[in-house]
Structures are given as structure tokens and as C-alpha cells.
Design a protein around this motif. Structure first.
Motif, short mmCIF file in Angstrom:
data_model
loop_
_atom_site.label_atom_id
_atom_site.label_comp_id
_atom_site.label_asym_id
_atom_site.label_seq_id
_atom_site.Cartn_x
_atom_site.Cartn_y
_atom_site.Cartn_z
N UNK A 1 0.85 -1.11 -0.18
CA UNK A 1 0.08 0.19 0.03
C UNK A 1 0.95 1.14 -0.02
N UNK A 2 0.45 2.35 -0.72
CA UNK A 2 1.15 3.64 -0.81
C UNK A 2 0.09 4.90 -0.51
N UNK A 3 0.50 5.49 0.56
CA UNK A 3 -0.46 6.36 0.97
C UNK A 3 -0.16 7.80 0.55
N UNK A 4 -0.97 8.56 0.17
CA UNK A 4 -0.63 10.19 -0.30
C UNK A 4 -1.53 11.08 0.24
N UNK A 5 -0.95 11.93 1.30
CA UNK A 5 -1.78 12.91 1.89
C UNK A 5 -1.43 14.35 1.28
N UNK A 6 -2.66 14.73 1.14
CA UNK A 6 -2.82 16.20 0.63
C UNK A 6 -3.48 17.34 1.47
N UNK A 34 -4.87 0.78 -9.92
CA UNK A 34 -4.00 0.81 -8.70
C UNK A 34 -4.74 1.69 -7.61
N UNK A 35 -5.61 2.37 -8.06
CA UNK A 35 -6.47 3.15 -6.73
C UNK A 35 -7.03 2.20 -5.94
N UNK A 36 -6.82 2.67 -4.60
CA UNK A 36 -7.53 1.69 -3.71
C UNK A 36 -8.65 2.56 -2.64
N UNK A 37 -8.48 3.53 -2.46
CA UNK A 37 -9.36 4.37 -1.65
C UNK A 37 -8.75 5.73 -1.35
N UNK A 58 3.50 2.44 -4.85
CA UNK A 58 3.97 3.65 -5.23
C UNK A 58 4.11 3.80 -6.91
N UNK A 59 4.51 2.51 -7.52
CA UNK A 59 4.54 2.50 -8.93
C UNK A 59 3.13 2.80 -9.57
N UNK A 60 2.09 2.34 -9.04
CA UNK A 60 0.80 2.96 -9.52
C UNK A 60 0.30 4.25 -9.34
#
Length: 86
Positions: A1-6, A34-37, A58-60
Motif C-alpha cells: 500500500x502507498x499512501x498520499x496525503x494532501x 491501482x487506486x484503492x481508496x 508507489x509505482x501505480x
């Protein structure tokens, strides 16, 4: 899992409009490989929105960011924000 916080800043009177625009954009994003949530959180003072997204890897996420046609989608999002009055 790769998490992005904006972290997004808003004028208190515009927080709901900006939140609505991002919700519409997330509907489109949910269809990407590749999007999960994702989850949007708004502050009580109306000045901040936090966008929390998870990708399979992260690649997705990087493939999404570097995809062909990205500038066209960003233009569409800017138009959506303008329609929301932001």
C-alpha cells in the motif's frame, strides 16, 4: 500500500464548494489502475481539507501522476473548481 496525503487550504466560506469539486474528481480517480481508496476530511474552522489516498503501490501512483493526458485532466479540474466558484 502507498499512501498520499494532501493538505488543501480554503477560505471558510468556500470549503464546501472545494470539497464538492474534489469529491467529483475522486469519482474519476477511482477508476484508475491501482487506486484503492480515498477520504476527504474537512477542518471545523473551514480553512483546511485533507485528502488521504491509498494506492496499491508507489509505482501505480507514479503511473497515475505521469500518465498521458494529465494536463488535459488538470485543466478539466480547474474548470470544475471555477464552476464551484473557487
Amino acid at each position: 500500500m502507498f499512501t498520499v496525503v494532501t493538505l488543501l487550504h480554503a477560505r471558510p466560506e468556500d470549503q464546501e464548494k472545494l470539497l464538492s469539486a474534489f469529491k467529483l474528481s475522486l469519482e474519476w480517480m477511482r477508476k484508475r489502475e491501482g487506486f484503492v481508496a480515498a477520504c476527504l476530511h474537512k477542518s471545523l474552522d473551514g480553512k483546511t481539507i485533507i485528502n488521504y489516498m491509498q494506492w496499491r503501490s508507489q509505482a501505480d501512483f507514479e503511473a497515475f501522476v505521469n500518465r498521458p493526458g494529465r494536463t488535459e485532466r488538470e485543466r478539466e479540474f480547474q474548470e470544475l473548481l471555477a464552476e464551484q466558484g473557487y
